[in-house]
Motif scaffolding. Structure first.
Motif, PDB file in Angstrom:
ATOM      1  N   SER A  27       0.825  -1.222   0.000  1.00 23.26           N
ATOM      2  CA  SER A  27       0.000   0.000   0.000  1.00 23.26           C
ATOM      3  C   SER A  27       0.855   1.266   0.000  1.00 23.26           C
ATOM      4  O   SER A  27       0.359   2.358  -0.286  1.00 23.26           O
ATOM      5  CB  SER A  27      -0.930   0.007   1.217  1.00 23.26           C
ATOM      6  OG  SER A  27      -0.184  -0.035   2.416  1.00 23.26           O
ATOM      7  N   TYR A  28       2.140   1.152   0.308  1.00 18.17           N
ATOM      8  CA  TYR A  28       3.043   2.307   0.334  1.00 18.17           C
ATOM      9  C   TYR A  28       3.893   2.404  -0.936  1.00 18.17           C
ATOM     10  O   TYR A  28       4.506   3.433  -1.191  1.00 18.17           O
ATOM     11  CB  TYR A  28       3.988   2.219   1.537  1.00 18.17           C
ATOM     12  CG  TYR A  28       3.291   2.142   2.864  1.00 18.17           C
ATOM     13  CD1 TYR A  28       2.832   3.286   3.501  1.00 18.17           C
ATOM     14  CD2 TYR A  28       3.090   0.916   3.487  1.00 18.17           C
ATOM     15  CE1 TYR A  28       2.193   3.207   4.733  1.00 18.17           C
ATOM     16  CE2 TYR A  28       2.456   0.834   4.726  1.00 18.17           C
ATOM     17  CZ  TYR A  28       2.006   1.985   5.335  1.00 18.17           C
ATOM     18  OH  TYR A  28       1.374   1.905   6.553  1.00 18.17           O
ATOM     19  N   GLY A  29       3.961   1.323  -1.682  1.00 21.15           N
ATOM     20  CA  GLY A  29       4.805   1.284  -2.872  1.00 21.15           C
ATOM     21  C   GLY A  29       5.469  -0.079  -2.991  1.00 21.15           C
ATOM     22  O   GLY A  29       5.077  -1.043  -2.328  1.00 21.15           O
ATOM     23  N   LYS A  30       6.483  -0.172  -3.842  1.00 19.52           N
ATOM     24  CA  LYS A  30       7.216  -1.426  -4.000  1.00 19.52           C
ATOM     25  C   LYS A  30       8.270  -1.530  -2.900  1.00 19.52           C
ATOM     26  O   LYS A  30       9.180  -0.716  -2.816  1.00 19.52           O
ATOM     27  CB  LYS A  30       7.884  -1.488  -5.379  1.00 19.52           C
ATOM     28  CG  LYS A  30       6.896  -1.587  -6.528  1.00 19.52           C
ATOM     29  CD  LYS A  30       7.631  -1.698  -7.861  1.00 19.52           C
ATOM     30  CE  LYS A  30       6.641  -1.846  -9.013  1.00 19.52           C
ATOM     31  NZ  LYS A  30       7.339  -1.956 -10.318  1.00 19.52           N
ATOM     32  N   GLY A  31       8.136  -2.542  -2.073  1.00 21.83           N
ATOM     33  CA  GLY A  31       9.042  -2.688  -0.948  1.00 21.83           C
ATOM     34  C   GLY A  31      10.158  -3.682  -1.231  1.00 21.83           C
ATOM     35  O   GLY A  31       9.977  -4.634  -1.989  1.00 21.83           O
ATOM     36  N   GLY A  71      11.760  -8.872  -2.515  1.00 21.54           N
ATOM     37  CA  GLY A  71      10.850  -7.789  -2.846  1.00 21.54           C
ATOM     38  C   GLY A  71      11.068  -7.266  -4.252  1.00 21.54           C
ATOM     39  O   GLY A  71      11.999  -7.663  -4.956  1.00 21.54           O
ATOM     40  N   SER A  72      10.199  -6.341  -4.660  1.00 24.16           N
ATOM     41  CA  SER A  72      10.238  -5.801  -6.020  1.00 24.16           C
ATOM     42  C   SER A  72      10.739  -4.366  -6.069  1.00 24.16           C
ATOM     43  O   SER A  72      10.777  -3.756  -7.128  1.00 24.16           O
ATOM     44  CB  SER A  72       8.831  -5.856  -6.635  1.00 24.16           C
ATOM     45  OG  SER A  72       7.905  -5.145  -5.824  1.00 24.16           O
ATOM     46  N   GLY A  73      11.117  -3.804  -4.916  1.00 21.98           N
ATOM     47  CA  GLY A  73      11.621  -2.430  -4.896  1.00 21.98           C
ATOM     48  C   GLY A  73      12.960  -2.307  -5.586  1.00 21.98           C
ATOM     49  O   GLY A  73      13.600  -3.301  -5.946  1.00 21.98           O
ATOM     50  N   ARG A  74      13.398  -1.070  -5.749  1.00 25.72           N
ATOM     51  CA  ARG A  74      14.642  -0.800  -6.466  1.00 25.72           C
ATOM     52  C   ARG A  74      15.820  -1.536  -5.823  1.00 25.72           C
ATOM     53  O   ARG A  74      16.002  -1.520  -4.613  1.00 25.72           O
ATOM     54  CB  ARG A  74      14.909   0.710  -6.471  1.00 25.72           C
ATOM     55  CG  ARG A  74      16.285   1.065  -7.035  1.00 25.72           C
ATOM     56  CD  ARG A  74      16.462   2.550  -7.205  1.00 25.72           C
ATOM     57  NE  ARG A  74      17.819   2.870  -7.629  1.00 25.72           N
ATOM     58  CZ  ARG A  74      18.200   4.041  -8.114  1.00 25.72           C
ATOM     59  NH1 ARG A  74      17.307   4.998  -8.237  1.00 25.72           N
ATOM     60  NH2 ARG A  74      19.442   4.250  -8.466  1.00 25.72           N
ATOM     61  N   LEU A  82      16.834   7.507   2.311  1.00 25.75           N
ATOM     62  CA  LEU A  82      18.152   7.190   1.766  1.00 25.75           C
ATOM     63  C   LEU A  82      18.630   8.344   0.897  1.00 25.75           C
ATOM     64  O   LEU A  82      17.937   8.747  -0.046  1.00 25.75           O
ATOM     65  CB  LEU A  82      18.074   5.896   0.943  1.00 25.75           C
ATOM     66  CG  LEU A  82      19.399   5.185   0.653  1.00 25.75           C
ATOM     67  CD1 LEU A  82      20.122   4.815   1.937  1.00 25.75           C
ATOM     68  CD2 LEU A  82      19.153   3.940  -0.184  1.00 25.75           C
ATOM     69  N   PRO A  83      19.795   8.925   1.195  1.00 27.15           N
ATOM     70  CA  PRO A  83      20.271  10.109   0.468  1.00 27.15           C
ATOM     71  C   PRO A  83      20.433   9.864  -1.030  1.00 27.15           C
ATOM     72  O   PRO A  83      20.575   8.736  -1.477  1.00 27.15           O
ATOM     73  CB  PRO A  83      21.638  10.383   1.126  1.00 27.15           C
ATOM     74  CG  PRO A  83      21.574   9.717   2.449  1.00 27.15           C
ATOM     75  CD  PRO A  83      20.719   8.505   2.250  1.00 27.15           C
ATOM     76  N   GLU A  84      20.382  10.945  -1.787  1.00 23.30           N
ATOM     77  CA  GLU A  84      20.604  10.988  -3.233  1.00 23.30           C
ATOM     78  C   GLU A  84      19.455  10.373  -4.026  1.00 23.30           C
ATOM     79  O   GLU A  84      18.985  10.956  -4.991  1.00 23.30           O
ATOM     80  CB  GLU A  84      21.924  10.306  -3.618  1.00 23.30           C
ATOM     81  CG  GLU A  84      23.144  10.997  -3.017  1.00 23.30           C
ATOM     82  CD  GLU A  84      24.445  10.310  -3.406  1.00 23.30           C
ATOM     83  OE1 GLU A  84      24.417   9.410  -4.259  1.00 23.30           O
ATOM     84  OE2 GLU A  84      25.483  10.682  -2.825  1.00 23.30           O
ATOM     85  N   ILE A  85      18.997   9.184  -3.642  1.00 22.97           N
ATOM     86  CA  ILE A  85      17.907   8.566  -4.409  1.00 22.97           C
ATOM     87  C   ILE A  85      16.559   8.724  -3.707  1.00 22.97           C
ATOM     88  O   ILE A  85      15.518   8.342  -4.249  1.00 22.97           O
ATOM     89  CB  ILE A  85      18.178   7.069  -4.685  1.00 22.97           C
ATOM     90  CG1 ILE A  85      18.440   6.316  -3.382  1.00 22.97           C
ATOM     91  CG2 ILE A  85      19.335   6.904  -5.643  1.00 22.97           C
ATOM     92  CD1 ILE A  85      18.621   4.824  -3.603  1.00 22.97           C
ATOM     93  N   ASN A  86      16.564   9.295  -2.489  1.00 26.09           N
ATOM     94  CA  ASN A  86      15.336   9.675  -1.776  1.00 26.09           C
ATOM     95  C   ASN A  86      14.341   8.527  -1.607  1.00 26.09           C
ATOM     96  O   ASN A  86      13.147   8.688  -1.870  1.00 26.09           O
ATOM     97  CB  ASN A  86      14.658  10.852  -2.489  1.00 26.09           C
ATOM     98  CG  ASN A  86      15.524  12.092  -2.492  1.00 26.09           C
ATOM     99  OD1 ASN A  86      16.212  12.372  -1.514  1.00 26.09           O
ATOM    100  ND2 ASN A  86      15.514  12.816  -3.597  1.00 26.09           N
ATOM    101  N   LEU A  87      14.825   7.382  -1.164  1.00 26.89           N
ATOM    102  CA  LEU A  87      13.932   6.259  -0.891  1.00 26.89           C
ATOM    103  C   LEU A  87      13.594   6.214   0.597  1.00 26.89           C
ATOM    104  O   LEU A  87      14.499   6.166   1.438  1.00 26.89           O
ATOM    105  CB  LEU A  87      14.572   4.929  -1.295  1.00 26.89           C
ATOM    106  CG  LEU A  87      14.746   4.650  -2.786  1.00 26.89           C
ATOM    107  CD1 LEU A  87      15.280   3.237  -2.986  1.00 26.89           C
ATOM    108  CD2 LEU A  87      13.447   4.826  -3.545  1.00 26.89           C
ATOM    109  N   LEU A 120      11.501   1.634   0.330  1.00 24.78           N
ATOM    110  CA  LEU A 120      10.244   1.749  -0.399  1.00 24.78           C
ATOM    111  C   LEU A 120      10.448   2.520  -1.697  1.00 24.78           C
ATOM    112  O   LEU A 120      11.063   3.593  -1.691  1.00 24.78           O
ATOM    113  CB  LEU A 120       9.200   2.469   0.449  1.00 24.78           C
ATOM    114  CG  LEU A 120       8.410   1.645   1.446  1.00 24.78           C
ATOM    115  CD1 LEU A 120       7.571   2.555   2.314  1.00 24.78           C
ATOM    116  CD2 LEU A 120       7.528   0.642   0.734  1.00 24.78           C
ATOM    117  N   THR A 121       9.950   1.982  -2.782  1.00 23.25           N
ATOM    118  CA  THR A 121       9.933   2.695  -4.055  1.00 23.25           C
ATOM    119  C   THR A 121       8.493   3.141  -4.298  1.00 23.25           C
ATOM    120  O   THR A 121       7.642   2.320  -4.661  1.00 23.25           O
ATOM    121  CB  THR A 121      10.404   1.789  -5.215  1.00 23.25           C
ATOM    122  OG1 THR A 121      11.677   1.222  -4.880  1.00 23.25           O
ATOM    123  CG2 THR A 121      10.519   2.572  -6.500  1.00 23.25           C
ATOM    124  N   PRO A 122       8.155   4.422  -4.033  1.00 22.31           N
ATOM    125  CA  PRO A 122       6.781   4.894  -4.187  1.00 22.31           C
ATOM    126  C   PRO A 122       6.280   4.685  -5.615  1.00 22.31           C
ATOM    127  O   PRO A 122       7.073   4.626  -6.567  1.00 22.31           O
ATOM    128  CB  PRO A 122       6.884   6.388  -3.848  1.00 22.31           C
ATOM    129  CG  PRO A 122       8.124   6.506  -3.020  1.00 22.31           C
ATOM    130  CD  PRO A 122       9.068   5.485  -3.569  1.00 22.31           C
TER     131      PRO A 122
END
Length: 320
Positions: free
Chosen positions: A184-188, A233-236, A258-263, A285-287
């Motif tokens: 529900s928050y994104g790809k975890g 998981g399927s997140g980045r 997470l810095p630079e990629i803002n996860l 989390l990848t929104p």
């Protein structure tokens, strides 16, 4: 006289201004505060607590309702025959693995020695926690001599000096449903990490090689006191540099970006009965609206990553 008094009262009432129907006293009611939406970390924490409860009650019931009602098992335990206990328990180990997704079944004839059911080469000394040994049953996180971090269910066998049965499930299996919980928050993406305190590097490599979803380029890839083991998981997927940032921040922060990629990221520490941290569950989390750049882990491999991967492959060959 009475008539005069009554008339004056009536006239007084008639001269009073009539109450306006709109002049109603309104009592201000306090609006019920809507409950705050749980954060991803709180959602994972609730899931983990419920999973621990489910595994604890399920495995404890299996031991008492199935294994402890087997006359062959109880007789072997009463006679303190380790070989006979292993033989009587052997058939249940397969059922537990198939139906409850467990990884280990141990017999402890006392609080200092253990044997693993269906693995005669995995035995030795391992002291049971005093608090757990003193009770009829206990459920707790622990690190095995193999360096596996597991959730264990310890049950005292009925009778005097009959020992204990312990059923354990790996951390990687305990977290397998977490990516779905985060949907529900994104790809975890869920990472499992071990605390480096007392962790044997060679044993870690050997254990990590058995994991189906081990991290690429993680190697010993440690920062501060944590070492990654695997991820699901399927997140980045993170590069080695980003993994190190994630490990470093996970050591000191519960929730962070997470810095630079803002996860959005966070961690759940896992502690033993003595309160010492044994490992951690780390998530990113990848929104849904996240714009991922064109760079991938494959494209960002640098000389250091290649060199470490080469060294890691050499270490792996030691275990072939």
């Amino acid at each position: 006289m009475k008539k005069t008094l009554l008339l004056s009262v009536v006239l007084t009432l008639l001269t009073c201004p009539a109450l306006n129907a709109q002049d109603i006293i309104k009592v201000k009611t306090t609006e019920a505060a809507s409950p705050a939406e749980p954060t991803p970390r709180e959602t994972l924490d609730d899931f983990l607590r419920s999973e621990e409860s489910r595994v604890c009650s399920g495995l404890r019931a299996f031991a008492r309702d199935m294994i402890f009602k087997d006359p062959a098992f109880i007789s072997a335990a009463a006679e303190r025959s380790t070989r006979a206990v292993v033989k009587a328990t052997s058939k249940y180990a397969g059922t537990l693995a198939k139906e409850h997704d467990t990884d280990f079944v141990f017999y402890h004839p006392n609080t200092r020695f253990f044997v693993r059911i269906n693995d005669k080469n995995y035995r030795g000394r391992m002291r049971l926690p005093a608090d757990a040994a003193a009770s009829s049953s206990a459920c707790f996180w622990e690190r095995l001599p193999s360096q596996d971090l597991v959730y264990s269910v310890l049950v005292k066998i009925d009778g005097e000096k009959t020992g204990y049965l312990k059923i354990s499930k790996k951390l990687t299996r305990m977290v397998s449903g977490m990516p779905d919980v985060l949907s529900s928050y994104g790809k975890g993406r869920i990472y499992t990490a071990l605390d480096k305190t007392g962790l044997k590097k060679m044993a870690w490599f050997k254990m990590r090689r058995r994991e189906a979803d081990k991290l690429r380029h993680s190697g010993w890839c440690t920062s501060n006191e944590l070492a990654f083991l695997t991820s699901v998981g399927s997140g980045r997927t993170l590069t080695k540099k980003q993994q190190k940032q994630l490990l470093r921040l996970s050591d000191t922060e519960n929730e962070f970006v997470l810095p630079e990629i803002n996860l959005p990221s966070g961690t759940l520490p896992l502690s033993g009965l003595d309160g010492q941290r044994l490992g951690a569950i780390v998530y990113t989390l990848t929104p849904p609206d996240y714009q991922q750049d064109a760079l991938t882990a494959q494209g960002e491999k640098d000389a250091d990553c290649l060199e470490e991967e080469k060294e890691e492959n050499i270490l792996y060959r030691l275990f072939d």
